[in-house]
Write a protein that holds these residues in place. Sequence first.
Motif, PDB file in Angstrom:
ATOM      1  N   LYS A   5      63.808  65.056  84.374  1.00 37.24           N
ATOM      2  CA  LYS A   5      64.714  64.292  85.245  1.00 37.24           C
ATOM      3  C   LYS A   5      65.904  65.143  85.676  1.00 37.24           C
ATOM      4  O   LYS A   5      66.299  65.114  86.839  1.00 37.24           O
ATOM      5  N   ASP A  10      58.744  65.881  88.514  1.00 40.79           N
ATOM      6  CA  ASP A  10      57.957  64.696  88.193  1.00 40.79           C
ATOM      7  C   ASP A  10      57.309  64.905  86.821  1.00 40.79           C
ATOM      8  O   ASP A  10      56.495  65.818  86.656  1.00 40.79           O
ATOM      9  N   GLU A  13      53.398  64.989  86.768  1.00 37.04           N
ATOM     10  CA  GLU A  13      52.852  66.201  87.400  1.00 37.04           C
ATOM     11  C   GLU A  13      53.048  67.408  86.490  1.00 37.04           C
ATOM     12  O   GLU A  13      52.149  68.230  86.310  1.00 37.04           O
TER      13      GLU A  13
END
Length: 43
Positions: A5, A10, A13
Amino acid sequence: MGTCKLNNVDPYEWMTDVLNRLPDHKANKLHELLPTNWKPVGQ
């Protein structure tokens, strides 16, 4: 996941890519797979 974050990565991913790369990745280059250094294949 918090590091993902903070680095606008992501988490899904990243985790998928890292788990696929891990078996063939050199141990002395594991730092490349951290969310702060990670780049998807092709970038």
